[in-house]
Design an enzyme around this catalytic site. Structure first.
Site, short mmCIF file in Angstrom:
data_model
loop_
_atom_site.label_atom_id
_atom_site.label_comp_id
_atom_site.label_asym_id
_atom_site.label_seq_id
_atom_site.Cartn_x
_atom_site.Cartn_y
_atom_site.Cartn_z
N ARG D 97 0.82 -1.22 0.00
CA ARG D 97 0.00 0.00 0.00
C ARG D 97 0.86 1.27 0.00
O ARG D 97 0.57 2.23 -0.71
CB ARG D 97 -0.91 -0.02 1.23
CG ARG D 97 -1.94 1.09 1.29
CD ARG D 97 -3.08 0.92 0.30
NE ARG D 97 -2.88 1.67 -0.91
CZ ARG D 97 -3.26 1.27 -2.11
NH1 ARG D 97 -3.86 0.11 -2.28
NH2 ARG D 97 -3.03 2.01 -3.16
N LYS D 134 2.12 24.83 -2.22
CA LYS D 134 0.85 24.21 -1.79
C LYS D 134 0.90 22.70 -2.03
O LYS D 134 0.30 22.18 -2.97
CB LYS D 134 -0.32 24.81 -2.56
CG LYS D 134 -0.57 26.27 -2.24
CD LYS D 134 -1.84 26.78 -2.92
CE LYS D 134 -2.11 28.23 -2.52
NZ LYS D 134 -3.31 28.77 -3.19
N LYS D 166 5.93 38.58 -0.32
CA LYS D 166 4.50 38.42 -0.59
C LYS D 166 3.70 39.51 0.11
O LYS D 166 4.25 40.34 0.84
CB LYS D 166 4.03 37.04 -0.13
CG LYS D 166 4.84 35.89 -0.75
CD LYS D 166 4.07 34.59 -0.74
CE LYS D 166 2.91 34.65 -1.71
NZ LYS D 166 2.18 33.38 -1.81
N GLU D 196 5.82 39.91 -5.17
CA GLU D 196 4.43 39.71 -5.55
C GLU D 196 3.74 41.07 -5.63
O GLU D 196 3.85 41.87 -4.72
CB GLU D 196 3.76 38.82 -4.48
CG GLU D 196 2.28 38.60 -4.69
CD GLU D 196 1.67 37.79 -3.57
OE1 GLU D 196 2.20 36.70 -3.23
OE2 GLU D 196 0.66 38.23 -2.99
N ASP D 217 -0.17 38.59 -8.93
CA ASP D 217 -1.07 37.79 -8.12
C ASP D 217 -2.53 38.04 -8.47
O ASP D 217 -3.03 39.16 -8.34
CB ASP D 217 -0.83 38.11 -6.63
CG ASP D 217 -1.61 37.17 -5.74
OD1 ASP D 217 -1.65 35.97 -6.06
OD2 ASP D 217 -2.17 37.64 -4.73
#
Lengths: 291, 291, 291, 291, 291, 291
Positions: D97, D134, D166, D196, D217
């Site tokens: 698995r 992410k 950011k 950004e 962005d």
């Protein structure tokens, strides 16, 4: 053997992790997240208590409050409350077994150690009781610490501790002499040197080789008496310690103590532990509104 | 309880690391780097052997060759050779104690487990002997595996294993009913549910609550007989298992077995282990030119 | 699946460590050491929220204050604030992505799980939705917990959980019968036994073999109906659960639910997760004199 | 992203450990210790394969022999055999698995990445497809590597990689200018700097601030076209890269690619993975006498 | 200080992991997976070599073949080849820096240690050169081992090694007497006891207190001569060792050696290391067809 | 290089664990469990202080209170008090050496770095001082951070940081061109590319190959001047940085700085550290009743 709390905490948490797996399913289902609880750790039989520091650190590191009523090394009567623990119910129930396993094993070791040391003292002898490295795998720290709490000598803490020349080392080296010669060349001045001997003839040789301690392996009490006499009559008296080891039990220990040997070491106080019966009982429950 | 070898290897090496510290000073001084050795692991007393797989994996993971002469679960006679290990002398002497500690503890557990299971079989009863979670801290895997090798039942492997509603859970929940209700709502279909009861009156309630197993906590043999009868007369017969637990010893086990209970669990087979006496002896030494 | 906070903390920190490497260079350069900040975690789309406990523990374990406005398992509307976090700006900005990744994945899993369970309830069926072990590698705990929060069944938590005899086990054993025979000999009374079958003929055999659960692997709804009927007419009815597994999707799930099967398990709720869109926004900045 | 095999091995084994718990009970009961097996890893649907290196290393590190028939990055047809694995049956069934979870996730990521990059190439555009941070928590390495195998750009590998300023950094700093000023003072010459921006007006400011890359962005394709034009007309053309990020999906990607932007980054290729359907089938079983 | 190879391997790999991060990007891009390479580790300056064992184990544990041409402790001439390493090019290039860092630091330590010990021998004195616990953080094992290889004494290996009563201990205890009294009560017979004294008057007190070693802290050579004389005239002569420590440098060491002190310990041999200049050069490249 | 405190804490604790072994035996015997203490960390010589953050975090993570009187990067005069630490005496004495080792090494690195950067500034040059990856094994983070505190450039943080094509890479690739071609195909847009050249002729080739930085390996100052001129006259001026590396020492650094090179990197600031002399002194002792 003092470890900063945080380091001990991590040792304890590793033990806990093994038991929790992917999480306590019983507690998760039954105990609401918003419940606090008060519980007591109870000695169900008499003994010398050890592991209080560990139980406290484990509890507190998980956010519980712990109050010990006995200090490590104190005797407890049957049914006496050793510790009160308060806090999050889920956490407490999840650690119950791990906490008890630690206290019961360490107290079991402390109890037998104390029993043996007192037996010797009460009979008027001076030999010290020591453990060996025959511990439960991975529990060197906890087992040795429990021996210390019980009044025993911890002996080597691990393999870097002192030089202990055993039968297998001598077999590889070829002879005691060769083994000793190698050691003398390189050993740090910070280390004691102990040599294991298996017959009377080797005792003076070992002393001659400047052993700090001579381990009499599987000697009978009679043979030990001879070894002690031999040493007394030599110029090494007062400079070398004698340790009796091998085949000594709680029953026969007094005979060995009576020989005048300095140290008596027994594997069984750490490898054949009888756990002290200890349990945990929830005595108060408080359900909070919401967290 | 099958673990891929590499995972077991790491568990074993962690145990070894605790003992080696900054390194074996005795071996480093006495044993030349270019020495190979052959040694035997010997059972000094009779018993059911366990830990052979662990000893082999530990040895081989460190580059030694190990050949076991008994398989885990076999009986060994006193003085029988369990395993031969060959290879680098320094390595072998550095792991000697750790290896022996594992074999002696696991064999001690397997031996008592086998003894109890056979005692019951020989008396013509069918109850199974199970251990509990009262193990040496951190040794859940090894202790449980030794029980399995001895022919016992491992019971829960950790807290995510099954639902076991104990006295403290019931105390927190308020009542068996409430505890059971919570469990029913959320328990995975993959889990069995066991309920601990402390008095006869609760047995049928627990069965009614669809427990798969009912643990009779600290019941006397007489009380257990009544519990068995109660169940037999009910519609739950054949659907619920009964487990006797608490205060059962090797001495009293037959009385408990005679009650018709399905499982008898004892903490002492893992928390009060008598280690089997096992030793390691170097039998050949070979000094190589240079490596 | 309750884990003491400290243990969960360490799992979370390991995830964080992978992302931080030798340290956040952007934050170190831009954010003064003496800055505190207030930020909000915002759900940018609707969903069932999970991971609040993890986000809170991760934040608080790093010295931040976290206040959750939704509890795990609650629905959130688009643009709703899930949590407010206060504290050291450098720390918060360094964990932002890790925290969001946890919440968005767990919420994605909880959302689809809830959707499927409600779809079945709303259609008047009783089948439970379960996940499998098809999780993101290493995220067994978090993925399973999110399924539980979404109202699903966690199924096995790992390989020591229950006995699940699958096709490959049967291939190795030679036949279902042989596999079952081996299991019966040694399985702990604490474990349920599930058997996977791939054709209708095997259903009663599996029941005969005393499986607690029978997994119908890749059965069509029609075949499942037959299996249910077969079981109903047998003496095993009420004693064995049926699990449908393989090839079931959100689209087809109602057809499967209508068959009367007890459990429907889907790999996709954990191996093909659609993350919930969640973001973090700094809403207040406070520069302190000096720390 | 090359890691020495042993390091990768340990990453993989940690994943395995989570699944094995105290050991695979099913396999232990059914599969004799002396059984070897041959099995095939099969792609049940078409896709770009990744994870072959991981599957091979995991298998071989546990003593199995693995032979891959496809190389990471190759396309596989439905039902094609990806790998043959031979060796100890217990080991193989215990890792099945985990191995499949790794291959199916990585292949899922590689497949969508390839699809998107080819879509853009086929339409005659030059924008590169990049992932973000992410990822599934803890799977930064595996997810990024799968993107690379699929032909995408891995973007930052962790927080020490490059400077990426950011929105939240700017919020804390007070303004882009202040943020940039801080960065210029201390940034290592080894790092690129990305800024950004959320509106067109900031594009030239960011270029002025000597950003190496400007992240647009949540810009619409129309806004991006304007940004590209703005840059082309400035003296920064050819010195600064433009990255489009936020709200881009497989459906809308061509519109973004047509803008002339250099990089298009999408969170969904790693946070909303559709696992490739992969299975393992035992094809031969060999029972050995005794080991 | 002998550690089984596997344990040393893990220590080395942890060091490597810190450097590799998410993987070597340069090597991954430039070096094809199917390339093998032969490289030489070269001493660019003369020195006593240490770290050969570590370099070999690190290489071999990663699947490379390593052949050392010098043994730890041998002198190397400038430009001499210390080791040849063969195998996978990517792996070798990824570990190059870590391997060189280990060899250059350990050789630097061994070189200065040897220099000092020989200086003393050549001048006809007998004092031993020892290091302290002033090592690079986390490098206790490697730094101490390098000292040993250089011919120095490793002194304490960690805090559980021996009892060393320093100024701060005495400050806490209240006086030397009190400190000694506490130690005598509980110290294991396996430990030596060393006492640090800061003035001449305390030397005989420390001897009286049965110290095995007395550390003369920051004594001038003249003061040490007095201490030696004092001891010689007392009954402790031959039973107690004297260690000079504090403010001793390579320049002044002979003056200290001439005092007749037994041990001279210097922090600088491990905390102010001059790395030996060592480099690695690829000498052959072989591109294989496909792996 | 900002790491959340908890992560740094764990790095520090791992270092501590190596030193504590099975626990501090001296402290355990001499210092009562109920004693608190106040101590001062003192710089015994002048220098730029680094490691204050580490000392504080280590202390506080173990329950001590720490108050720093200098901030990392500040100069300290001889005999100045850097930090006051209060709390449990046993804990403090157990961590004394580890804490000092960290501060003295980091401060030693910061001091030499500052010295070199100021030397260059004072002479009116602009070159930046950078370290390399020649650090103490395992101390990448601490050594690099100390360089940053001293005002130097940290260069690569590990192997995933940037692309640095060195001699061995070129040897494997066959030529600079081939190496560069491979890099261009696959390198992430987030990475800078640096190429090491060993002769003047390669400088423009490297620039042509679009290196962001060119490392002039073992160039004499005269050769560097030529390289700078070459670049100035080319169209790459202002687009490529030049780094001088190899054989540069504190003595020769000004000659290199005068060439107009952008970066000067030296291995010796991290691999041949002279530790700053720092000590810890207990200044108050308080014995509490009982804990």
């Amino acid at each position: 053997m003092f470890l900063p709390r945080k380091i001990l905490e991590e040792k304890l948490r590793q033990i806990l992790v093994e038991d929790t797996g992917q999480g306590d399913v019983t507690t998760a289902l039954i105990v609401p997240a918003d419940t606090t609880v008060e519980a007591e750790v109870i000695a169900k039989e008499a003994g010398v208590i050890a592991g209080m520091e560990e139980a406290e650190i484990l509890s507190e590191s998980l956010g519980l409050k712990a109050e010990a009523f006995v200090v490590d090394g104190e005797r407890a009567k049957p049914k006496s409350v050793l510790m009160r623990i308060l806090g999050d119910a889920r956490t407490l129930l999840s650690i119950e077994r791990t906490l008890l396993n630690i206290v019961s094993r360490m107290s079991g070791i402390a109890t037998i150690t104390r029993e043996l040391t007192e037996k010797i003292r009460d009979a008027g002898f001076e030999a010290r009781v020591a453990c060996t490295r025959k511990v439960a795998p991975g529990l060197l720290y906890f087992d040795k610490k429990a021996v210390f709490i019980g009044g025993g000598d911890t002996h080597r803490l691990h393999l870097d501790d002192m030089v202990l020349i055993k039968d297998n080392h001598i077999a590889v080296a070829g002879s005691i002499d060769k083994a000793v010669e190698s050691v003398k060349k390189g050993v740090s001045f910070t280390k004691k040197v102990e040599i294991e001997v298996s017959k009377l003839d080797d005792v003076l040789d070992a002393a001659e080789a400047r052993a700090d301690i001579i381990m009499l392996d599987n000697f009978s009490p009679e043979q030990i008496v001879k070894a002690v006499d031999l040493l007394k009559e030599s110029r090494f008296f007062g400079k070398v310690l004698l340790e009796a080891s091998g085949g000594i039990t709680a029953k026969s220990i007094l005979k060995f103590a009576s020989t005048g040997v300095d140290i008596i070491s027994l594997g069984e106080i750490t490898d054949s532990v009888k756990a002290l019966d200890v349990s945990l009982k929830v005595v108060k429950v408080k359900r909070n509104r919401r967290r």
